[in-house]
Design a protein around this motif. Structure first.
Motif, short mmCIF file in Angstrom:
data_model
loop_
_atom_site.label_atom_id
_atom_site.label_comp_id
_atom_site.label_asym_id
_atom_site.label_seq_id
_atom_site.Cartn_x
_atom_site.Cartn_y
_atom_site.Cartn_z
N GLU A 35 0.83 -1.21 0.00
CA GLU A 35 0.00 0.00 0.00
C GLU A 35 0.86 1.26 0.00
O GLU A 35 0.52 2.27 -0.61
N GLN A 36 2.02 1.22 0.68
CA GLN A 36 2.94 2.36 0.74
C GLN A 36 4.33 1.82 1.06
O GLN A 36 4.51 1.11 2.06
N SER A 37 5.29 2.13 0.21
CA SER A 37 6.66 1.66 0.47
C SER A 37 7.04 1.98 1.92
O SER A 37 6.76 3.07 2.42
N THR A 38 7.70 1.03 2.58
CA THR A 38 7.82 1.06 4.03
C THR A 38 9.23 0.78 4.51
O THR A 38 9.97 0.03 3.87
N VAL A 39 9.56 1.37 5.66
CA VAL A 39 10.81 1.07 6.36
C VAL A 39 10.46 0.57 7.76
O VAL A 39 9.69 1.22 8.47
N PHE A 40 11.00 -0.58 8.14
CA PHE A 40 10.93 -1.07 9.51
C PHE A 40 12.30 -0.83 10.14
O PHE A 40 13.32 -1.28 9.62
N ILE A 41 12.33 -0.13 11.28
CA ILE A 41 13.57 0.07 12.03
C ILE A 41 13.46 -0.70 13.35
O ILE A 41 12.51 -0.50 14.11
N ILE A 42 14.41 -1.58 13.59
CA ILE A 42 14.40 -2.40 14.81
C ILE A 42 15.66 -2.06 15.60
O ILE A 42 16.78 -2.39 15.20
N GLU A 43 15.47 -1.39 16.71
CA GLU A 43 16.59 -0.92 17.53
C GLU A 43 17.01 -1.98 18.56
O GLU A 43 16.19 -2.73 19.08
N ASP A 44 18.30 -2.01 18.85
CA ASP A 44 18.88 -2.77 19.97
C ASP A 44 18.68 -4.28 19.84
O ASP A 44 18.23 -4.95 20.77
N LEU A 45 19.05 -4.81 18.69
CA LEU A 45 18.93 -6.25 18.47
C LEU A 45 19.80 -7.08 19.41
O LEU A 45 19.58 -8.28 19.56
N HIS A 46 20.79 -6.45 20.04
CA HIS A 46 21.62 -7.20 21.00
C HIS A 46 20.80 -7.65 22.20
O HIS A 46 21.26 -8.51 22.96
N TRP A 47 19.60 -7.08 22.40
CA TRP A 47 18.72 -7.52 23.47
C TRP A 47 17.57 -8.38 22.95
O TRP A 47 16.66 -8.72 23.72
N ALA A 48 17.58 -8.73 21.69
CA ALA A 48 16.45 -9.45 21.10
C ALA A 48 16.36 -10.88 21.64
O ALA A 48 17.38 -11.54 21.85
N ASP A 49 15.14 -11.35 21.84
CA ASP A 49 14.94 -12.75 22.20
C ASP A 49 15.00 -13.60 20.94
O ASP A 49 14.93 -13.10 19.81
N ASP A 50 15.10 -14.90 21.10
CA ASP A 50 15.26 -15.80 19.96
C ASP A 50 14.07 -15.76 19.01
O ASP A 50 14.22 -15.90 17.80
N SER A 51 12.86 -15.57 19.56
CA SER A 51 11.68 -15.54 18.70
C SER A 51 11.72 -14.33 17.76
O SER A 51 11.36 -14.43 16.58
N THR A 52 12.18 -13.18 18.27
CA THR A 52 12.30 -11.98 17.43
C THR A 52 13.31 -12.21 16.32
O THR A 52 13.07 -11.86 15.15
N LEU A 53 14.45 -12.80 16.65
CA LEU A 53 15.48 -13.06 15.65
C LEU A 53 15.00 -14.05 14.60
O LEU A 53 15.29 -13.90 13.40
N SER A 54 14.24 -15.05 15.02
CA SER A 54 13.72 -16.04 14.07
C SER A 54 12.72 -15.40 13.11
O SER A 54 12.73 -15.68 11.91
#
Length: 419
Positions: free
Chosen positions: A268-287
């Motif tokens: 619908e509209q070209s998009t950017v996802f910004i995900i900050e601080d991946l060093h704290w990400a849980d395994d489900s987020t990384l997967s």
């Protein structure tokens, strides 16, 4: 209006602009935690109960997981303010009752900024260096708009400018007509699976103008997305239950549904996802990130993640995810190093409005190793201590930085790294 601006420490909370600023520079904070910060600051020193927070921020007719939602919002406020819950300077937890805003408020400042202050504010909106990195990210925007999605991973030590670079990218994206959504992984919080993607989903849902638009946005994935955002079932009681699947199948189905949702949003509209601080990400987020990346090449979607690459801060899960993405050429890494000597000189020129002597530049460069956050904080510290300029307003020929304690903000960052 001045009375609509709450000032404390280095921060300004501007109700008219609906914005939190630090030393004149906007601080990223989502709607709910920003509303909560407005609420707390309205009652300095007073207890604001969890019940009042729930009523004022979410409303009595909205179902949420109360404790987790409030804790998450407070965690985001503390992250934005760099506030340690163990030794809080701004928001104190009153166990079992609520929260209290304890920062001393500064008087409204109605005097026009003099030229030097104007130069300082202006400098905080100017990014020094990073031309090569920004050009690479700009190329990712061009590709995403053309329907060739990309994933970039920006890495570096604390204070090196990861968030500043993503803010610059977000501004360029919005100027190009793209939508920008941000999610953040949090430290010191209860483990919240998929947290940054939940935040992105919440932001997209809040943007919907009415229930018809929201239902269209959710598409057929509503039942699965409600697993990430339970209040969707309150909004749409007719949502069918999720499929009865094995845990492995349910996880994959959830991933596919979120990817379909992301694809619809980006189409619908070209998009950017910004995900900050991946060093704290849980395994489900990384997967989920790795799963989403596999579909990026055919979507008008750019994903940008940031993480600290200090050895002790990279978890085994993140290490494996990075190896898989980079080995398969599925992601582009953008490592940030300290600024060069001439870039530190340019930064000091912008901060002060004057050309600093070579010796002063070298002293500050040697002390900070070109870390932009340390450069700015050390500059402000020296200025506040009247160690930067002589009686004529010119730079002192020698600063003797080694004789000074590091500013508190720098000590906090170093302390966190040592911890």
């Amino acid at each position: 209006m001045a009375e609509d601006i709450c000032r404390f420490a280095d921060f300004e909370l501007d109700r008219n602009a609906y914005q939190l600023r630090c030393k004149g520079r906007p601080v990223q904070l989502e709607r709910i935690p920003l509303d909560l910060l407005f609420l707390l600051s309205e009652r300095p020193g007073q207890l604001v109960t969890r019940e009042e927070i729930l009523e004022r921020i979410w409303g009595n007719d909205v179902f949420i997981e109360t404790d987790k939602s409030i804790n998450t919002a407070v965690g985001k406020i503390r992250h934005a303010l760099d506030d340690d819950p163990e030794t809080p300077r701004f928001v104190v937890t009153v166990t079992g009752k609520g929260y209290r805003f304890v920062a001393p408020l500064r008087e409204p400042h109605r005097v026009k900024l003099h030229r030097e202050a104007e130069n300082t504010v202006r400098s905080q909106r100017s990014m020094v260096g990073r031309e090569r990195e920004l050009a690479e990210l700009r190329g990712g925007l061009v590709d995403a708009i053309a329907g060739r999605g990309r994933l970039f991973l920006i890495s570096g030590e604390p204070g090196i400018g990861k968030t500043r670079l993503t803010a610059e990218l977000a501004s360029l994206a919005q100027t190009s007509g793209m939508a920008v959504w941000t999610g953040r992984c949090l430290d010191r919080e209860e483990d919240v699976p998929y947290l940054p993607f939940v935040e992105i989903l919440e932001s997209c849902v809040e943007q919907a103008t009415d229930q018809k638009a929201l239902r269209s946005l959710l598409g057929n994935e509503g039942p699965e997305l409600a697993r990430l955002m339970p209040k969707l079932r309150r909004t749409f009681p007719d949502l069918v239950p999720p499929l009865d699947l094995t845990p492995r199948e349910a996880r994959r189905h959830l991933f596919n549904c979120f990817c379909d949702f992301a694809a619809r949003v980006a189409t619908e509209q070209s998009t950017v996802f910004i995900i900050e601080d991946l060093h704290w990400a849980d395994d489900s987020t990384l997967s989920l990130l790795a799963h989403l990346e596999k579909r990026l090449s055919k979507l008008p979607l750019l994903i940008v993640g940031t993480f600290r690459d200090a050895e002790l801060e990279v978890t085994p899960g993140l290490t494996k995810t990075l190896e898989d993405l980079l080995r398969g050429r599925l992601a582009s890494r953008v490592p940030l190093k300290g600024l060069a000597l001439d870039e530190v000189a340019a930064m000091l020129t912008i901060l002060s409005g004057k050309t600093p002597p070579t010796r002063v530049v070298r002293e500050i460069y040697d002390e900070t190793e070109g870390n932009p956050f340390f450069v700015e904080e050390l500059f402000l510290h020296l200025k506040e201590e009247n160690r930067l300029y002589d009686s004529t307003g010119a730079f002192r020929p020698k600063l003797k930085i080694g004789e000074l304690d590091a500013p508190r903000s720098v000590r906090l960052v170093i302390g966190q790294r040592l911890a």
